[in-house]
Design an enzyme around this catalytic site. Sequence first.
Site, short mmCIF file in Angstrom:
data_model
loop_
_atom_site.label_atom_id
_atom_site.label_comp_id
_atom_site.label_asym_id
_atom_site.label_seq_id
_atom_site.Cartn_x
_atom_site.Cartn_y
_atom_site.Cartn_z
N ARG A 100 0.65 2.61 16.18
CA ARG A 100 0.27 3.62 15.17
C ARG A 100 0.52 5.07 15.60
NH1 ARG A 100 1.03 0.56 11.02
NH2 ARG A 100 -0.76 -0.61 10.25
N ASP A 110 0.82 -1.23 0.00
CA ASP A 110 0.00 0.00 0.00
C ASP A 110 0.85 1.27 0.00
OD1 ASP A 110 -2.30 -1.51 0.02
OD2 ASP A 110 -2.58 -1.39 2.19
N SER A 170 -2.32 -9.28 3.87
CA SER A 170 -1.89 -7.95 4.31
C SER A 170 -1.38 -8.12 5.73
CB SER A 170 -3.09 -6.99 4.28
OG SER A 170 -2.79 -5.86 5.06
N ASP A 173 -6.82 1.84 11.11
CA ASP A 173 -5.54 2.55 11.09
C ASP A 173 -5.65 3.98 10.57
OD1 ASP A 173 -4.01 0.60 12.32
OD2 ASP A 173 -3.76 -0.53 10.47
#
Length: 391
Positions: free
Chosen positions: A93, A13, A171, A122
């Site tokens: 994150r 990504d 992923s 996210d």
Amino acid sequence: MSEVVLAYSGGLDTSVCIPLLRERYGFDKVVTVLVDVGQPKTDIERGNLRAKQLADEHYVIDARKEFVKTCLFPLIKANGSYEGYVLGTAIARPLIASKAVEIAKKTGIKNLAHGCTGRGNDQLRFEAIFRATDCRVIAPMRELDLAREWEIEYAREHGIDVPVSKERPWSIDENLWSRSIEGGRLEDPYFEPPEEIYEWTRSPSASKPTQLVEIGFEQGVPVSLDGIRMDGLELIGQLNQIGGEHGVGRTDMIEDRVLGLKARENYEHPAATILLGAHRDLEHLVLSRAELRFKVMVDEAWSELAYMGLVEDPLFADLNAFIDQSQKRVNGLVKMKLFCGSAIPVGRQSPDALYAQDMVSFDSQTLSQKDAEGFAKYHGFQARLLKRKCS
Ligand code: ARG
């Protein structure tokens, strides 16, 4: 000149984001920031190589120690878990986002981008941090509504060699604490995950013979393994290795995302499972019943904020203040038994234990058992009153 800072992992990504930011958004300069939170060295190296090939400027920040100290230690103290599994992706994150913000400030760039989709959590976690600045926020994956197949094709056209294929479409998000695997056939909740999705853990059915490990805690934080003092980074690394060999720490679940979507999620987190199991057990030895009952609620509120990426909400600091105070007495040793995918506490000791063997023992007469008689007479009093009325 228009410039943008991209929080970059080196995966599909965010790699695709680099040419997209130029071609679709018209940026002249893309600055990538790769934050090392303990993902495999090979991922970092691959990310660095790709960034050199694709980006105009690239930063790598080793945040592993900071991640342990400012994110994982508080998580352990708070028994941070969401819907029954230890938090993993969520906890890293805000740190990754704040490093991207730091680079934006340093370079004077006013645009911040991330590679998250519009379906997950996210995007919210990054933007809770990004939007606290005066920068414009760009989310190409979400804004261009891209599908994975399209991305793979686009990546190939741009000379990005992608490790995902139609056969291995996973992923993956990985940090020192946890590895998450999503996508492909796993999106069918009835499809049993193939062994190949796991990299940190052996199959519990092929695990090593039973093993004991002893974890030492000081003020709620793990400080030693089998009597050897070590820093958190080392300790978590070793426990991932040891726990993984016993097949400890696999999760396969349906998770409620912040947006409300239910998603099938698979995780591996051996060290986290062992450490949280040991920590909770030690808390039961040293905290009062009232503290334990109350702290479950505090832990739950802490975990919810952490899951949502709302670590800048003032409540998060308030809760941490309570938790830190509660952890002053969480000192001692816990013996954990690892076998066939399980990690269970089998022994614990503490200088701060509220446990009194001389009082609780079947063999002791320190307490007079007779004293409990008056207490027992009032126990369940109201139910008896009601019974008497109804009969
Ligand atoms: N569902 C998890 C969370 O929201 C993990 C997401 C990780 N992303 C991934 N591409 N595997 O925390």
